[in-house]
Design an enzyme around this catalytic site. Structure first.
Site, PDB file in Angstrom:
ATOM      1  CB  VAL A 149      -3.555   5.021  -3.084  1.00 44.08           C
ATOM      2  CG1 VAL A 149      -4.831   5.213  -3.076  1.00 44.08           C
ATOM      3  CG2 VAL A 149      -2.724   6.306  -2.419  1.00 44.08           C
ATOM      4  CG  ASP A 150       0.251   1.221  -5.269  1.00 42.05           C
ATOM      5  OD1 ASP A 150      -0.153   2.307  -6.239  1.00 42.05           O
ATOM      6  OD2 ASP A 150       0.012  -0.033  -5.705  1.00 42.05           O
ATOM      7  CG  LEU A 151       4.701   3.865  -6.963  1.00 43.29           C
ATOM      8  CD1 LEU A 151       6.126   3.864  -7.149  1.00 43.29           C
ATOM      9  CD2 LEU A 151       4.475   2.314  -6.083  1.00 43.29           C
TER      10      LEU A 151
END
Lengths: 130, 130, 130, 130
Positions: A18-20
């Protein structure tokens, strides 16, 4: 266009995926689908790399429909939609198992290579997705 | 313990590098340091994979001191702290270029392999870090 | 279809980017293109995540033309081909800088989100690619 | 030093995990171990990110003993070796399931954070590894 088998493979979404925003980084869906293809080989006691033959990705047409999130348990569905002498077209979709929402789908063309050259798909590798 | 040269390499933090907290996923610092090592070879028109020789990571002792964030421009410092016949020990640190805060440091032991066996480091590869 | 600016960004192929065939893992081209998009923001002292706005990937149509290899220095070209109220279409290509061979190209649709909802692209973010 | 429970988690090695030598890229063992830690939470219907609390990696001491290869089915073992008010020390090992050879082992210190500050581990999160 012939519809062949439908196969499923489960993938958990971890921190690394996942990203931010807490959602799956877009290119990871391609990785999830590649894992599903490899597992189709493994489930038949075969390898995607055999006797100098392997597949390479030639074309992808992908729709990102909704976002997978950290902790989600996803499911990849794979079906063969076309086979030619030296290439295959698969359709792969990724679902959220909690509600069966479709998150991602792509049409994927794989080309068979022997070492560095395009080659007819050997029978043993063609059967894998059929 | 001999201190050799100090070298620097810049790395930007992209979407793919951070997790849902917006900070660099911990194992990515190892990747950043590996890129820095590879660039030390490239900067000398050499390759880390040459004539059947390459290095493998044998041991890492790493401290995670502070968190890199999306958009940060980091800098990796590499110095050789010990060389033996078939292994090297490097010290690598990662800094945030905006304030020179140290985010990460590790001691890393690399072992030289020829195909699948431990081998004396060839002179041309040893010079790279010295 | 209006052609806008063309921008370039260099990417080195490291160990982490290649598979057992020594060629770039297919989904990494998407990462390389995302880095190029982020750098277009950074080069203008802007951020791709601003005031609750960000872009998500909606659709990708990609051709894998040739294989990048370990150590290659690649270059990503980005141009805007269409803009709508809440979405942008970009064309991105990846070249091998050693011989200018095109390795990868994709058409990419990005949709603007404000928190979790589709939203008109703010002027400051639209200008970035134009 | 108290030895607590031992837990196992299986990981397949895919294309994306190996480098041009066909062996697992070194930092991926850290990812495999992180997945194992997350699954310990999930198996107890808990989340590693809860009520503003989460763990960050503070220190790693890792030995790379042998190489995992494409297609291998690995197994991660996790045990808690020490707990303090705001930190935990775990020992994690990765085995090849085909012959039970140990490929990787590390001692890992995790520090509990509440938002951005070190905080005592809440009881519900401490129990997870015990």
């Amino acid at each position: 266009m012939q519809k062949r088998e439908n196969r499923t493979f489960k993938v958990r979404v971890y921190y690394e995926d996942v990203d931010l925003g807490g959602i799956v980084y877009h290119s990871k869906y391609l990785n999830f689908c590649e894992r599903a293809r490899s597992e189709i080989f493994f489930s038949q006691q075969k390898s995607p790399v055999a006797d100098e033959y392997h597949f390479v990705v030639k074309h992808i047409d992908a729709n990102f429909l909704a976002s997978g999130k950290f902790e989600d348990l996803l499911e990849v569905h794979t079906e063969m939609v076309q086979k030619k002498r030296a290439s295959l077209t698969l359709h792969q979709s990724v679902y959220d198992t909690s509600d069966q929402e479709k998150l991602f789908e792509m049409s994927l063309q794989l080309v068979c290579m022997r070492v560095d050259r395009i080659a007819p798909i050997p029978a043993g590798m063609l059967d894998v997705f059929a």
